[in-house]
Enzyme design. Sequence first.
Site, PDB file in Angstrom:
ATOM      1  N   TYR A 159      11.749 -84.925  36.542  1.00 59.24           N
ATOM      2  CA  TYR A 159      12.010 -83.525  36.921  1.00 59.24           C
ATOM      3  C   TYR A 159      10.692 -82.856  37.328  1.00 59.24           C
ATOM      4  O   TYR A 159      10.657 -81.988  38.187  1.00 59.24           O
ATOM      5  CB  TYR A 159      12.708 -82.790  35.771  1.00 59.24           C
ATOM      6  CG  TYR A 159      13.467 -81.570  36.237  1.00 59.24           C
ATOM      7  CD1 TYR A 159      14.533 -81.690  37.132  1.00 59.24           C
ATOM      8  CD2 TYR A 159      13.123 -80.293  35.797  1.00 59.24           C
ATOM      9  CE1 TYR A 159      15.229 -80.576  37.569  1.00 59.24           C
ATOM     10  CE2 TYR A 159      13.813 -79.170  36.223  1.00 59.24           C
ATOM     11  CZ  TYR A 159      14.861 -79.320  37.104  1.00 59.24           C
ATOM     12  OH  TYR A 159      15.543 -78.208  37.540  1.00 59.24           O
ATOM     13  N   LYS A 166      10.865 -74.129  37.436  1.00 57.70           N
ATOM     14  CA  LYS A 166      11.931 -73.450  36.687  1.00 57.70           C
ATOM     15  C   LYS A 166      11.353 -72.589  35.566  1.00 57.70           C
ATOM     16  O   LYS A 166      11.906 -71.533  35.240  1.00 57.70           O
ATOM     17  CB  LYS A 166      12.922 -74.467  36.117  1.00 57.70           C
ATOM     18  CG  LYS A 166      13.756 -75.202  37.166  1.00 57.70           C
ATOM     19  CD  LYS A 166      14.545 -74.271  38.060  1.00 57.70           C
ATOM     20  CE  LYS A 166      15.593 -75.018  38.888  1.00 57.70           C
ATOM     21  NZ  LYS A 166      16.175 -74.172  39.938  1.00 57.70           N
TER      22      LYS A 166
HETATM   23  P1  NAP Z   1      22.375 -77.969  46.298  1.00 57.78           P
HETATM   24  O1  NAP Z   1      23.804 -77.919  46.643  1.00 57.78           O
HETATM   25  O2  NAP Z   1      21.544 -79.020  46.972  1.00 57.78           O
HETATM   26  O3  NAP Z   1      21.728 -76.538  46.489  1.00 57.78           O
HETATM   27  C1  NAP Z   1      20.332 -76.332  46.629  1.00 57.78           C
HETATM   28  C2  NAP Z   1      20.175 -75.377  47.761  1.00 57.78           C
HETATM   29  O4  NAP Z   1      18.810 -74.987  47.961  1.00 57.78           O
HETATM   30  C3  NAP Z   1      20.631 -76.013  49.078  1.00 57.78           C
HETATM   31  O5  NAP Z   1      21.528 -75.140  49.714  1.00 57.78           O
HETATM   32  C4  NAP Z   1      19.334 -76.133  49.841  1.00 57.78           C
HETATM   33  O6  NAP Z   1      19.471 -76.140  51.222  1.00 57.78           O
HETATM   34  C5  NAP Z   1      18.642 -74.877  49.340  1.00 57.78           C
HETATM   35  N1  NAP Z   1      17.268 -74.819  49.795  1.00 57.78           N
HETATM   36  C6  NAP Z   1      16.296 -75.756  49.663  1.00 57.78           C
HETATM   37  N2  NAP Z   1      15.176 -75.335  50.296  1.00 57.78           N
HETATM   38  C7  NAP Z   1      15.474 -74.115  50.838  1.00 57.78           C
HETATM   39  C8  NAP Z   1      14.750 -73.182  51.617  1.00 57.78           C
HETATM   40  N3  NAP Z   1      13.473 -73.385  51.975  1.00 57.78           N
HETATM   41  N4  NAP Z   1      15.380 -72.041  52.009  1.00 57.78           N
HETATM   42  C9  NAP Z   1      16.652 -71.822  51.665  1.00 57.78           C
HETATM   43  N5  NAP Z   1      17.394 -72.653  50.922  1.00 57.78           N
HETATM   44  C10 NAP Z   1      16.802 -73.791  50.520  1.00 57.78           C
HETATM   45  O7  NAP Z   1      22.173 -78.252  44.734  1.00 57.78           O
HETATM   46  P2  NAP Z   1      22.609 -77.439  43.410  1.00 57.78           P
HETATM   47  O8  NAP Z   1      22.504 -78.414  42.328  1.00 57.78           O
HETATM   48  O9  NAP Z   1      23.880 -76.684  43.638  1.00 57.78           O
HETATM   49  O10 NAP Z   1      21.394 -76.446  43.245  1.00 57.78           O
HETATM   50  C11 NAP Z   1      21.542 -75.022  43.133  1.00 57.78           C
HETATM   51  C12 NAP Z   1      20.593 -74.515  42.072  1.00 57.78           C
HETATM   52  O11 NAP Z   1      21.051 -74.978  40.796  1.00 57.78           O
HETATM   53  C13 NAP Z   1      19.152 -74.998  42.213  1.00 57.78           C
HETATM   54  O12 NAP Z   1      18.282 -73.961  41.845  1.00 57.78           O
HETATM   55  C14 NAP Z   1      19.083 -76.109  41.190  1.00 57.78           C
HETATM   56  O13 NAP Z   1      17.764 -76.348  40.747  1.00 57.78           O
HETATM   57  C15 NAP Z   1      19.950 -75.486  40.110  1.00 57.78           C
HETATM   58  N6  NAP Z   1      20.428 -76.411  39.059  1.00 57.78           N
HETATM   59  C16 NAP Z   1      21.058 -77.573  39.399  1.00 57.78           C
HETATM   60  C17 NAP Z   1      21.489 -78.432  38.397  1.00 57.78           C
HETATM   61  C18 NAP Z   1      22.149 -79.725  38.749  1.00 57.78           C
HETATM   62  O14 NAP Z   1      22.176 -80.611  37.897  1.00 57.78           O
HETATM   63  N7  NAP Z   1      22.703 -79.899  39.920  1.00 57.78           N
HETATM   64  C19 NAP Z   1      21.298 -78.097  37.045  1.00 57.78           C
HETATM   65  C20 NAP Z   1      20.661 -76.904  36.733  1.00 57.78           C
HETATM   66  C21 NAP Z   1      20.225 -76.066  37.750  1.00 57.78           C
HETATM   67  P3  NAP Z   1      19.136 -77.553  51.970  1.00 57.78           P
HETATM   68  O15 NAP Z   1      20.147 -78.544  51.505  1.00 57.78           O
HETATM   69  O16 NAP Z   1      19.196 -77.189  53.388  1.00 57.78           O
HETATM   70  O17 NAP Z   1      17.733 -77.971  51.574  1.00 57.78           O
END
Ligand code: NAP
Length: 259
Positions: A159, A166
């Site tokens: 991570y 975070k």
């Molecule tokens: P996700 O669907 O891949 O979403 C991440 C988003 O961030 C994507 O839409 C991505 O767009 C966007 N992003 C990346 N760089 C960017 C930029 N420069 N400008 C604008 N948008 C940008 O994955 P997710 O898991 O749902 O993630 C959403 C949030 O939840 C994140 O903060 C992640 O760290 C958090 N989270 C996830 C988990 C997990 O296990 N999945 C657990 C806890 C927290 P692109 O695809 O175009 O890069």
Amino acid sequence: MTNPAFADKVGLVVGVANKRSISWAIARAVSAEGASLALTHQSVRLEENVRDLAAELTDPLILPCDVTSDAQIDEVFAAIDARYGGLDFLVHGAAFANPEDLSRPFVETSRAGFHLALDVSAYSLIALSRRAKPLMDKRGGGSILTLTYLGADRVFPNYNVMGVAKAALESAVRYLAADLGPSNIRVNAISAGPIKTLAAAGISGFSSILGTYRERAPLRRTVDTSEVAAAAVFLLGPAGSAVTGEVMMVDGGYHAMGI
Ligand code: NAP
């Protein structure tokens, strides 16, 4: 019949990449409660994805927004102001780190990789919140929500720099909550358990983290995006009206365990 919780509310959702995105589950849930939404996509490549998904929402505003661009962020808020004349809530679900920084030893994190991860994943909340404030002021207040992970506090394999990002994000939640609280704007985070999304696919060995949660979390399972969305509806809406500066754990209780 009572009014839905988000009737007449306008929200901006940043971070929808595809149907598995946590932000998409939140967008659907608040839309089902009556919210009007603006959604952003990071690149032209993803615009079609977001437009296809958004077809099920009522007349959404779809805008480009790379959160590292102040000019694009300005354009997003100008467009929301022009269409809706204000904003009630903001969902921040953007995060990124260079793939190599999520696989090699943390000690090898480069300066540029550190800047990028912290810029996209933490600073962007501040940049968006600053522009959201004047639009939320027009509504007498608002609610801001971001997404974080337990890797802010504890070490999870690979991570790495995202954990540092975070930690900064969670601290920013508290400072923003203090700044914006007098304007009746609440700022919170949900710390979600691991979910297989596009972002998660970038973390080497993510499946073994999922397996550990299934073995050790009090609920003996992982969580799904609709469960995170249900917590988001609480924090964003009237039920959460006294909650701010909070990091709410939605992880099947994994954080409570010592071993
Ligand atoms: P996700 O669907 O891949 O979403 C991440 C988003 O961030 C994507 O839409 C991505 O767009 C966007 N992003 C990346 N760089 C960017 C930029 N420069 N400008 C604008 N948008 C940008 O994955 P997710 O898991 O749902 O993630 C959403 C949030 O939840 C994140 O903060 C992640 O760290 C958090 N989270 C996830 C988990 C997990 O296990 N999945 C657990 C806890 C927290 P692109 O695809 O175009 O890069």
